[in-house]
Design a protein around this motif. Structure first.
Motif, mmCIF file in Angstrom:
data_model
loop_
_atom_site.group_PDB
_atom_site.id
_atom_site.type_symbol
_atom_site.label_atom_id
_atom_site.label_comp_id
_atom_site.label_asym_id
_atom_site.label_seq_id
_atom_site.Cartn_x
_atom_site.Cartn_y
_atom_site.Cartn_z
ATOM 1 N N ASP A 1 86.581 31.956 40.082
ATOM 2 C CA ASP A 1 86.032 33.232 40.569
ATOM 3 C C ASP A 1 86.405 33.415 42.043
ATOM 4 O OD1 ASP A 1 84.544 35.592 40.826
ATOM 5 O OD2 ASP A 1 82.938 34.843 39.553
ATOM 6 N N VAL A 2 86.099 34.576 42.597
ATOM 7 C CA VAL A 2 86.528 34.873 43.967
ATOM 8 C C VAL A 2 85.878 33.966 45.018
ATOM 9 C CG1 VAL A 2 87.312 37.239 43.700
ATOM 10 C CG2 VAL A 2 84.869 36.807 43.951
ATOM 11 N N GLY A 3 84.716 33.424 44.683
ATOM 12 C CA GLY A 3 84.041 32.502 45.595
ATOM 13 C C GLY A 3 84.823 31.199 45.780
ATOM 14 N N ASP A 4 85.683 30.896 44.819
ATOM 15 C CA ASP A 4 86.493 29.674 44.896
ATOM 16 C C ASP A 4 87.722 29.856 45.785
ATOM 17 O OD1 ASP A 4 84.764 28.577 42.980
ATOM 18 O OD2 ASP A 4 85.937 29.441 41.343
ATOM 19 N N LEU A 5 87.922 31.092 46.285
ATOM 20 C CA LEU A 5 89.147 31.369 47.054
ATOM 21 C C LEU A 5 88.895 31.289 48.550
ATOM 22 C CD1 LEU A 5 90.252 34.528 45.042
ATOM 23 C CD2 LEU A 5 91.144 32.219 44.781
ATOM 24 N N LYS A 6 89.990 31.022 49.292
ATOM 25 C CA LYS A 6 89.925 31.052 50.755
ATOM 26 C C LYS A 6 90.261 32.459 51.239
ATOM 27 C CE LYS A 6 93.038 27.922 51.650
ATOM 28 N NZ LYS A 6 93.543 27.591 50.293
ATOM 29 N N VAL A 7 89.824 32.750 52.457
ATOM 30 C CA VAL A 7 90.135 34.060 53.037
ATOM 31 C C VAL A 7 91.653 34.261 53.069
ATOM 32 C CG1 VAL A 7 90.049 35.419 55.173
ATOM 33 C CG2 VAL A 7 88.017 34.216 54.375
ATOM 34 N N GLY A 8 92.082 35.424 52.572
ATOM 35 C CA GLY A 8 93.514 35.744 52.568
ATOM 36 C C GLY A 8 94.233 35.355 51.292
ATOM 37 N N ASP A 9 93.525 34.689 50.378
ATOM 38 C CA ASP A 9 94.167 34.263 49.127
ATOM 39 C C ASP A 9 94.512 35.443 48.223
ATOM 40 O OD1 ASP A 9 94.212 31.601 49.638
ATOM 41 O OD2 ASP A 9 92.554 31.039 48.300
ATOM 42 N N THR A 10 95.463 35.197 47.344
ATOM 43 C CA THR A 10 95.733 36.141 46.255
ATOM 44 C C THR A 10 95.456 35.417 44.934
ATOM 45 O OG1 THR A 10 98.035 35.472 46.115
ATOM 46 C CG2 THR A 10 97.541 37.339 47.545
ATOM 47 N N PHE A 11 95.169 36.198 43.913
ATOM 48 C CA PHE A 11 94.915 35.613 42.592
ATOM 49 C C PHE A 11 95.337 36.604 41.512
ATOM 50 C CE2 PHE A 11 91.036 38.017 41.368
ATOM 51 C CZ PHE A 11 90.748 38.623 42.579
ATOM 52 N N PRO A 12 95.732 36.108 40.337
ATOM 53 C CA PRO A 12 96.058 37.026 39.246
ATOM 54 C C PRO A 12 94.777 37.454 38.532
ATOM 55 C CG PRO A 12 96.490 34.766 38.568
ATOM 56 C CD PRO A 12 95.944 34.689 39.964
ATOM 57 N N LEU A 13 94.779 38.660 37.981
ATOM 58 C CA LEU A 13 93.573 39.139 37.293
ATOM 59 C C LEU A 13 93.935 39.943 36.056
ATOM 60 C CD1 LEU A 13 90.421 39.493 37.329
ATOM 61 C CD2 LEU A 13 90.798 41.581 38.650
ATOM 62 N N GLY A 14 93.238 39.655 34.974
ATOM 63 C CA GLY A 14 93.344 40.469 33.764
ATOM 64 C C GLY A 14 91.962 40.979 33.409
ATOM 65 N N ILE A 15 91.814 42.304 33.346
ATOM 66 C CA ILE A 15 90.527 42.893 32.975
ATOM 67 C C ILE A 15 90.663 43.387 31.534
ATOM 68 C CG2 ILE A 15 88.813 44.683 33.497
ATOM 69 C CD1 ILE A 15 89.853 44.740 36.374
ATOM 70 N N PHE A 16 89.959 42.730 30.640
ATOM 71 C CA PHE A 16 90.087 43.043 29.219
ATOM 72 C C PHE A 16 88.743 43.544 28.704
ATOM 73 C CE2 PHE A 16 90.410 41.259 24.703
ATOM 74 C CZ PHE A 16 91.092 42.367 24.236
ATOM 75 N N VAL A 17 88.704 44.814 28.327
ATOM 76 C CA VAL A 17 87.455 45.416 27.870
ATOM 77 C C VAL A 17 87.562 45.684 26.380
ATOM 78 C CG1 VAL A 17 85.799 47.279 28.220
ATOM 79 C CG2 VAL A 17 87.254 46.546 30.119
ATOM 80 N N GLN A 18 86.618 45.166 25.628
ATOM 81 C CA GLN A 18 86.589 45.432 24.186
ATOM 82 C C GLN A 18 85.430 46.371 23.878
ATOM 83 O OE1 GLN A 18 86.792 41.082 23.657
ATOM 84 N NE2 GLN A 18 87.888 41.593 21.773
ATOM 85 N N ILE A 19 85.703 47.334 23.045
ATOM 86 C CA ILE A 19 84.701 48.354 22.743
ATOM 87 C C ILE A 19 84.566 48.531 21.245
ATOM 88 C CG2 ILE A 19 84.160 50.824 22.965
ATOM 89 C CD1 ILE A 19 85.273 50.702 25.724
ATOM 90 N N ALA A 20 83.315 48.587 20.799
ATOM 91 C CA ALA A 20 83.070 48.857 19.385
ATOM 92 C C ALA A 20 82.073 49.990 19.271
ATOM 93 C CB ALA A 20 82.537 47.603 18.695
ATOM 94 N N GLY A 21 82.207 50.745 18.214
ATOM 95 C CA GLY A 21 81.273 51.845 17.996
ATOM 96 C C GLY A 21 81.623 52.570 16.721
ATOM 97 N N ARG A 22 80.587 53.064 16.053
ATOM 98 C CA ARG A 22 80.835 53.788 14.802
ATOM 99 C C ARG A 22 81.720 54.996 15.043
ATOM 100 N NH1 ARG A 22 76.136 51.144 13.566
ATOM 101 N NH2 ARG A 22 75.201 52.161 15.360
ATOM 102 N N GLU A 23 81.572 55.618 16.219
ATOM 103 C CA GLU A 23 82.346 56.821 16.514
ATOM 104 C C GLU A 23 83.631 56.510 17.281
ATOM 105 O OE1 GLU A 23 81.391 59.895 15.485
ATOM 106 O OE2 GLU A 23 79.703 58.886 14.498
ATOM 107 N N PHE A 24 83.859 55.235 17.564
ATOM 108 C CA PHE A 24 84.990 54.924 18.441
ATOM 109 C C PHE A 24 86.315 54.925 17.682
ATOM 110 C CE2 PHE A 24 87.584 52.572 21.491
ATOM 111 C CZ PHE A 24 87.249 53.264 22.642
ATOM 112 N N GLN A 25 87.351 55.453 18.329
ATOM 113 C CA GLN A 25 88.706 55.459 17.753
ATOM 114 C C GLN A 25 89.673 54.859 18.770
ATOM 115 O OE1 GLN A 25 89.782 59.542 17.096
ATOM 116 N NE2 GLN A 25 87.747 60.100 16.353
#
Ligand code: SF4
Ligand code: ZN
Length: 419
Positions: free
Chosen positions: A62-86
């Protein structure tokens, strides 16, 4: 502007008031994307029993594990379910990630899809920010804003390189599937285009007009997506535009579009052309995947993508171009556009179309090679791909002109670009 913190359980303030806030160098804790690392976003439909509503998984440091000025890769994966969802709704929700993450005080978000950029400030870290807060925000706001179409939202945040790469590969397949949904459609097939004014918080006069052959300049919204967005939210930022009388078939100008844009830009933009970058081009906001610029010395145009950091033959890097053009103005000689749009049928067709393209960064050229070859052949120039210069040929007009002459680039014998 209203600041809502009430129902969103994060340690920072949250709301539209923080959307335009920048995270500058001195206040930067860490960042991802923006050409430094990979940062990818994907919203996918899931089965009801596949996910757990409100579950947020942090997979990796997580970001707390990083030092000031660090870069890190990130993937934001959102899964959605719903009776009306397409699955048609996926791109619409995915595009919300941009402003929703920006609403968090001390966090800055730019871009979309696989070219996102997130900057996290020291002040956010002091208040206790963790990546989980991104998930909390997306879960809460998706429920709030899309209650009619979804029942469950689960968010996974990947920060290990291999996982981010894997998500990115999956996401690129998805983007491709979405982009090709409009591939068989022509602007002539429809009487209705769609507006997008989602970016007006940053670029107040900017209105994208999205037609089957011109996806939004962010690359995230095509005509189908805008139509679906209008169905979900009839008073939202995507409104139908009746084309009305055609005022210029070559440059792509319609009375209905002009009237809409005039109103939606509060009188700032009276008209624009969908098929020209030379004469009254569409307005540009800072989200654009690419910016095209005229190269009068080569009688052609160039385009550059957000992910190419180098110099270009128009004398400006992408970041400079975006800074100058991205405020929502219509700037003759320049236009923001999506990657996909480069090979769509109407791309700057009023100016000669793709046959005007004389320079692109190698990376972008290779990414859409098949499509350039196909579109070039359709336009009567099957060898176009090999005629387009890149940074290995040169980064000034003088450097690339001999190459274009040697290859017999079609732009050199077309009518003068500047009329
Ligand atoms: Fe909408 Fe255009 Fe902004 Fe994309 S760039 S979100 S299509 S206004
Ligand atoms: Zn924008």
């Amino acid at each position: 502007l209203k600041v809502t913190v009430s129902d969103i359980d994060i340690p920072m303030s949250f709301g539209p008031a923080f959307e335009g806030e920048r995270v500058r160098g001195a206040d930067l804790h860490a960042q991802c994307g923006g050409g430094k690392t990979q940062c990818t976003e994907l919203v996918k439909m899931a089965q009801m029993n596949e996910i757990e509503d409100g579950k947020i998984i942090i997979d990796g440091p997580d970001v707390g594990d990083l030092k000031v000025g660090d870069t890190f890769p990130l993937g934001i994966f959102v899964q959605i379910a719903g009776r009306e969802f397409q699955s048609d709704f996926e791109p619409i929700l995915e595009r919300q990630i941009h402003h929703l993450v920006n609403y968090i005080q001390g966090i800055m978000h730019i871009g979309q899809r696989d070219i996102s950029w997130v900057r996290i400030s020291k002040s956010a870290m002091e208040k206790g920010f963790t990546l989980k807060d991104i998930g909390v925000v997306l879960h809460a706001k998706f429920h709030q804003d899309f209650t009619k179409i979804l029942d469950k939202v689960q968010v996974t945040l990947y920060t290990k390189q291999a996982d981010v790469d894997k998500l990115t590969a999956t996401a690129r397949d998805e983007y491709h599937t979405r982009d090709s949904r409009v591939d068989k459609m022509k602007d002539e097939d429809v009487e209705t285009y769609y507006s997008c004014s989602l970016c007006q918080s940053f670029a107040p006069n900017h209105v994208c007009t999205v037609s089957p052959e011109r996806t939004g300049l962010c690359g995230a919204y095509n005509w189908m997506d805008c139509r679906a967005a209008f169905e979900i939210n009839p008073t939202g930022p995507n409104q139908p535009i009746e084309k009305g009388e055609c005022l210029d078939p070559k440059l792509g100008q319609w009375k209905g579009v002009n009237d809409f844009v005039y109103k939606a830009s509060r009188g700032a933009v009276a008209r624009y052309n969908l098929y020209s970058m030379v004469v009254d081009p569409m307005t540009t906001c800072g989200c654009c995947e690419c910016i095209a610029a005229m190269l009068p010395g080569c009688n052609g145009v160039m385009t550059v993508g957000r992910d190419y950091p180098g110099e270009t033959p128009c004398g400006m890097k992408f970041t400079t171009l975006a800074g100058v053009m991205g405020g929502g103005a219509s700037s003759p000689g320049f236009v923001g556009h999506s990657k996909h749009n480069i090979t769509q049928g109407k791309f700057i067709l009023g100016d000669g179309g793709l046959l005007r393209m004389v320079w692109m960064p190698k990376m972008l050229k290779e990414e859409i090679k098949d499509r350039i070859e196909k579109r070039g052949a359709e336009m009567g120039c099957p060898g176009l791909y090999d005629m387009i210069a890149d940074e290995t040929v040169g980064i000034t007009e003088e450097e690339i002109l001999p190459f274009l002459k040697e290859k017999g680039h079609p732009a050199l014998t077309m009518e003068s670009l500047i009329g």
